[in-house]
Design a protein around this motif. Structure first.
Motif, short mmCIF file in Angstrom:
data_model
loop_
_atom_site.label_atom_id
_atom_site.label_comp_id
_atom_site.label_asym_id
_atom_site.label_seq_id
_atom_site.Cartn_x
_atom_site.Cartn_y
_atom_site.Cartn_z
N VAL B 172 0.86 -1.18 0.00
CA VAL B 172 0.00 0.00 0.00
C VAL B 172 0.90 1.23 0.00
CG1 VAL B 172 -1.68 1.33 1.36
CG2 VAL B 172 -1.88 -1.17 1.21
N VAL B 173 0.64 2.14 -0.92
CA VAL B 173 1.32 3.44 -0.89
C VAL B 173 0.32 4.43 -0.31
CG1 VAL B 173 0.72 4.03 -3.29
CG2 VAL B 173 2.70 5.10 -2.21
N PHE B 174 0.78 5.34 0.55
CA PHE B 174 -0.14 6.23 1.24
C PHE B 174 0.58 7.52 1.64
CE2 PHE B 174 1.34 5.62 5.67
CZ PHE B 174 2.16 4.51 5.51
N VAL B 175 -0.18 8.43 2.21
CA VAL B 175 0.39 9.68 2.71
C VAL B 175 0.52 9.57 4.22
CG1 VAL B 175 0.03 12.15 2.99
CG2 VAL B 175 -0.48 11.06 0.80
N SER B 176 1.75 9.65 4.71
CA SER B 176 2.00 9.62 6.15
C SER B 176 1.87 11.04 6.68
CB SER B 176 3.40 9.06 6.41
OG SER B 176 3.66 9.04 7.79
N GLU B 177 1.11 11.18 7.77
CA GLU B 177 0.79 12.52 8.26
C GLU B 177 1.31 12.72 9.68
OE1 GLU B 177 -3.45 12.97 5.87
OE2 GLU B 177 -3.33 13.51 7.98
N MET B 397 -9.72 -0.58 1.27
CA MET B 397 -9.03 0.23 2.28
C MET B 397 -9.40 1.69 2.05
SD MET B 397 -4.97 0.15 3.31
CE MET B 397 -4.91 -1.64 3.42
N PHE B 398 -9.44 2.49 3.11
CA PHE B 398 -9.81 3.90 2.99
C PHE B 398 -9.23 4.66 4.17
CE2 PHE B 398 -13.07 3.97 6.32
CZ PHE B 398 -13.33 2.61 6.47
N ALA B 399 -9.41 5.98 4.17
CA ALA B 399 -8.92 6.81 5.27
C ALA B 399 -10.10 7.31 6.09
CB ALA B 399 -8.11 7.98 4.74
N GLN B 406 -8.39 18.02 17.54
CA GLN B 406 -7.35 16.99 17.67
C GLN B 406 -7.49 15.91 16.60
OE1 GLN B 406 -5.03 17.67 19.93
NE2 GLN B 406 -6.28 19.46 20.44
N GLY B 407 -8.32 16.13 15.61
CA GLY B 407 -8.62 15.11 14.61
C GLY B 407 -7.38 14.59 13.91
N THR B 408 -7.33 13.28 13.70
CA THR B 408 -6.23 12.67 12.97
C THR B 408 -6.80 11.67 11.97
OG1 THR B 408 -6.01 10.94 14.63
CG2 THR B 408 -4.53 12.84 14.83
N SER B 409 -6.00 11.32 10.99
CA SER B 409 -6.44 10.41 9.94
C SER B 409 -5.74 9.06 10.10
CB SER B 409 -6.11 11.02 8.58
OG SER B 409 -6.66 10.24 7.55
N SER B 410 -6.49 7.98 9.89
CA SER B 410 -5.94 6.62 9.96
C SER B 410 -6.47 5.81 8.80
CB SER B 410 -6.36 5.91 11.25
OG SER B 410 -6.11 6.70 12.37
N SER B 431 -3.28 8.78 5.31
CA SER B 431 -4.43 9.06 4.45
C SER B 431 -4.11 8.62 3.04
CB SER B 431 -4.76 10.56 4.47
OG SER B 431 -3.66 11.30 3.98
N ASP B 432 -5.09 8.74 2.15
CA ASP B 432 -4.93 8.49 0.72
C ASP B 432 -4.25 7.15 0.40
OD1 ASP B 432 -6.02 10.98 0.47
OD2 ASP B 432 -4.24 11.96 -0.35
N PRO B 433 -4.76 6.03 0.91
CA PRO B 433 -4.12 4.75 0.59
C PRO B 433 -4.39 4.34 -0.86
CG PRO B 433 -6.18 4.34 1.72
CD PRO B 433 -5.99 5.85 1.70
N ALA B 434 -3.43 3.64 -1.44
CA ALA B 434 -3.65 3.01 -2.75
C ALA B 434 -3.03 1.63 -2.70
CB ALA B 434 -3.03 3.84 -3.86
#
Lengths: 170, 439
Positions: B172-177, B397-399, B406-410, B431-434
């Motif tokens: 999975v490629v994704f955006v690490s935040e 899979m999704f974000a 304090q919101g965070t993305s997983s 976020s943004d998984p592919a």
């Protein structure tokens, strides 16, 4: 309170109300001239031809309704002031950033931010600012300034911000 | 027999989904009901050389974790075992495994050569029939690829028992935040589908968004603000080298996705406030405009055969899903439910389209048939977004972003049936998984 004080206070209140008159830009007055006059009495604060002045006193941003890119009357008044400043300070260029609130999918919000920044650009061009001095960029929902998940924050995040930067000759 | 047992379980899932879909015009109740998972035993793989025992433990555990993670299988703990597997070749004491109700038994063996190479063998048994399911298989590789070998074993087991393709040997490629909402730093990362082996592909000096794999998983398209404006870049996963695709001045481009052949890219380009879809040929750099409506056209995704593109457009007044021929032309609207629909992604099986839906202040991940029928919502939360399909088209899979300051993305995954919703572990926000194809 003495009668004289009351009268003085109401006079102050009237003058404040006059300043807050939302129609103050309707006559397309030369803002550079009207603003230049009182400048000497304020020794502190940024110079009238500085980007800081643009940000603090002209107003660098306009706000949008949910999912809209239409300019409100208040937004147009701010942009009239921006156009006047940019006309006077013709060495500067501007980048207009379009933003969205977090209620929306990422790609759509990028496109919505592009619409908002473009709406501002087109308005400034209509007021005589050369297109070559205006760039647009969208950040979608990537750069909120307010972080709560309520309308109070969303309203401030749905914005287009005009960023003044180094002049054409610099 | 075992294959039949699970086939029946899976047919039952599909049947339940159809019944739900027919229960109302479009609105479907989201259910996360538990299907009775198939109990299996995966004892440590037998060490056939000195120093292989540790590998045998670890590989068997990854195989078991893969199968458990599907929600379709349930591992029987080792403490319940009556007999142990001490020889890969010796006959299996089926009665001992029947006694603990292990319907499937996975046995394996590991050899090491002391020079960093592993050989892994395995067999799958239908315990109640007392027979082997398929033939034994053997994988050879280096020690640092041990997890991939385990995933390959699990894919083979999954495939033999369900009759479906596997998805464990995938990435999975994704955006690490990292950082708060008003100062979020984003960088591209890649990991195994289960969250192991995270590697970073960019630093966080420039905002990056929405990476997408090429059809072979060797390249990644993404949007970068490196230039100060959103531009599409293409990155080679092996060398981690990237380049910006050709763009005109004064334009912004985003939402790229590969065509099935990997030779061209479809994406959105914004100019003059109007966002349309374009195709770019990677070899020549030539572009073709695919839409010319005055509205927002974005989030394109090809059908697996490359003949059509599903995308979102607000040409009707709100965000909705449309399908058009891959070369452009007349588009058919396929979403008609209440609310807004975005980020459509065509299933690798071709049968379904996954999407993000916004309705009544909530976000959902859902699926519908390619004609828009049988819409089913799989999730609901404050903000669910951006589905991506497992290579076998059975898992999405999704974000998910949580509400508030304090919101965070997983990252989360969910079965296409709506079952087995679970978080995918990542070191930071994500976020943004592919999802990649099977490797």
């Amino acid at each position: 309170m003495t009668p004289i004080k009351a009268i003085l206070l109401s006079a102050v209140a009237l003058s404040v109300a006059a300043c807050a008159n939302p129609n103050r830009f309707d006559n397309e007055v030369d803002l550079s001239a009207t603003r230049a006059a009182p400048a000497p009495v304020t020794p502190v604060g940024p110079s009238i031809d500085s980007p800081e002045y643009f940000k603090q006193s002209v107003g660098d941003r306009v706000l949008f309704a949910v999912d809209q890119s239409t300019l409100s009357p208040a937004a147009m008044r701010t942009l009239d002031a921006q156009a006047a400043w940019l006309t006077t300070n013709s060495d500067y260029i501007a980048t207009i950033e379009g933003h969205a609130d977090e209620q929306g999918t990422r790609e759509y919000n990028l496109a919505l931010g592009a619409r908002r920044s473009n709406a501002v650009k087109e308005y400034l061009v209509s007021k005589g600012i050369p297109e070559a001095r205006l760039k647009v960029v969208t950040y979608g929902k990537e750069r909120p300034i307010e972080i709560c998940s309520e309308e109070a924050c969303y309203a401030k995040n749905r914005r287009a911000v005009t960023i003044i930067s180094g002049g054409l000759t610099s | 027999m075992m294959r039949r047992v699970l086939a029946i379980v899976m047919l039952a899932c599909l049947w339940a989904g159809v019944v739900q879909a027919q229960g109302g015009p479009l609105r479907i109740e989201i259910t996360e009901g538990v299907v009775e998972p198939l109990p299996f035993a995966a004892p440590p793989f037998v060490a056939e050389t000195a120093g292989a025992a540790d590998w045998g433990q670890r590989i068997a555990q990854v195989v078991a974790d893969d199968l458990n993670g599907t929600g379709l299988f349930r591992q029987i703990p080792a403490g319940a075992f009556i007999s142990q597997i001490t020889s890969f070749a010796a006959p299996v004491a089926f009665a001992d495994w029947r006694a603990i109700n292990a319907q499937a038994l996975i046995t394996g063996a590991v050899q090491t050569d002391g020079a960093g190479n592993l050989v892994v063998k395995f067999r799958v048994y239908d315990v109640f029939a007392g027979t082997e399911l398929g033939a034994g298989l053997q994988f050879a590789g280096t020690e640092d690829g041990w997890r991939r070998m385990a995933h390959k074993v699990a894919d083979a087991v999954y495939s033999r028992i369900t009759g479906e393709g596997g998805y464990f040997d995938s990435r999975v490629v994704f955006v690490s935040e990292a950082g708060p909402k008003d100062n979020r730093r984003k960088r591209l990362a890649i990991m195994d589908y289960d969250g192991a082996n995270v590697q970073y592909l960019t630093d966080s000096s420039a905002l990056v968004l929405a990476p997408r794999f090429s059809p072979t998983g060797d390249r990644v398209l993404y949007t970068s603000y490196e230039s100060g404006f959103p531009r599409i870049k293409i990155l080679d996963v092996g060398s981690v080298r990237s380049r910006t695709l050709e763009q005109g001045d004064g334009t912004m481009s985003f939402a790229p996705r590969f065509a099935p052949g990997g030779q061209s890219v479809v994406y959105s380009l914004s100019t003059g406030g109007n966002t349309d879809l374009y195709r770019l040929d990677l070899a020549s750099g030539g572009t073709a405009r695919l839409t010319s409506a005055p509205g927002i056209e974005t989030a394109p995704s090809y059908s697996p055969d490359g003949s059509r593109i599903v995308f979102e457009s607000d040409r009707s007044g709100t965000q909705q899903l449309y399908i058009m021929p891959a070369g452009g032309g007349e588009a058919q609207r396929i979403s008609f439910g209440e609310g807004r629909y975005g980020t459509p992604v065509w299933s690798p099986r071709g049968d379904l389209i996954a999407f993000t839906k916004q309705s009544k202040g909530r976000f959902h991940i859902g699926v519908m048939r390619t004609d828009g029928s049988e819409e089913r919502l799989l999730t609901a939360s404050f903000l669910d977004e951006g589905p991506t399909w497992a290579p076998n088209g059975r898992v999405i899979m999704f974000a998910r972003e949580t509400q508030g300051a304090q919101g965070t993305s997983s990252l989360y995954s969910v079965d296409v049936s709506g079952r087995n919703l679970k978080r995918v572990r990542t070191p930071d926000g994500a976020s943004d998984p592919a999802w990649s194809p099977l490797q």
